[in-house]
Design an enzyme around this catalytic site. Sequence first.
Site, PDB file in Angstrom:
ATOM      1  CB  SER A  94      -0.912   0.002   1.233  1.00 13.61           C
ATOM      2  OG  SER A  94      -1.816  -1.076   1.188  1.00 13.61           O
ATOM      3  CE  LYS A 170      -5.374  -1.520   1.909  1.00 18.43           C
ATOM      4  NZ  LYS A 170      -4.107  -2.266   1.923  1.00 18.43           N
TER       5      LYS A 170
END
Length: 291
Positions: A94, A170
């Site tokens: 991420s 995300k």
Amino acid sequence: MKIGFCGLGRMGVPMVRRLLQAGHQVHVWNRSPAPVRQLAAEGAQAHATPRELADACAWVALCLFDAAAVESVVFGADGLAGSGSLRVLVDHSSIPPTDTRIFADRLAQANGAIWLDAPVSGGTGGAAAGTLAIMAGGPADVCDQVAPVLRAYAQRVTHLGPVGAGQVAKLCNQTIVATTIAAIAEAVALAQDAGVDAVRLTEALAGGWADSTLLRIFVPRMTQAPAEAQASLDTMLKDLDTVAALARSQGTAVPVATAAGQNYRLASRHGLGAADVSQLIRLFDRAGDRA
């Protein structure tokens, strides 16, 4: 299928296990050697450097903490980009969408390999059960090619657009998750301070509008601290800082996420950064002695 995997942390280890169980030949590298030895004993092929791993695999997946770690593993000394064999890099980390786009361009210039950003949601439990959700950005045809392999640990792979789109999705996920966890912590504290057994909130709210997967997972983890962290408060703070940076860059107002982020930052300042994200509840504990 032969696939490489770099980054054997909380998420990476169960993801590699799922690949092995699916019958894939998995090559692994990690900065610390213990998980490499563990997975080698289970059938993975260990490598000394990321470049050596990429020399053996046309497809390589990453699951690393942040953009600095990704840049080091891909472009550092003995990094993946130094291999002429690498064709597709699937990044489950991420990291900011801007960094993703920059890295994708650098990799294409270095050896012509294609970058797919493919961050995941579902935690360590989802990785072990093979039920992760993957949000992907990059060429749609390449995503279609690798999706059958990714389904070893994901129940769903959703292509959202060009490189960086997966990371944006995300961040949307983390905005919802982080703010909901903060709200659940406040509700648990409200019940406890009123003398109500907070453990029963999941039962009392089941089927109502407040019911959710997060409610069912986090009320028990807030009322009885887990023995092991599935995701840390500092990891969530990192992602919320990325949400804030993206929002600023495009003029998006995110007042709820901003307010929640201050709770996570305060928890980190209080020494709770490595604790499970459920332990945000400790900010609201009047006694200050929750286990």
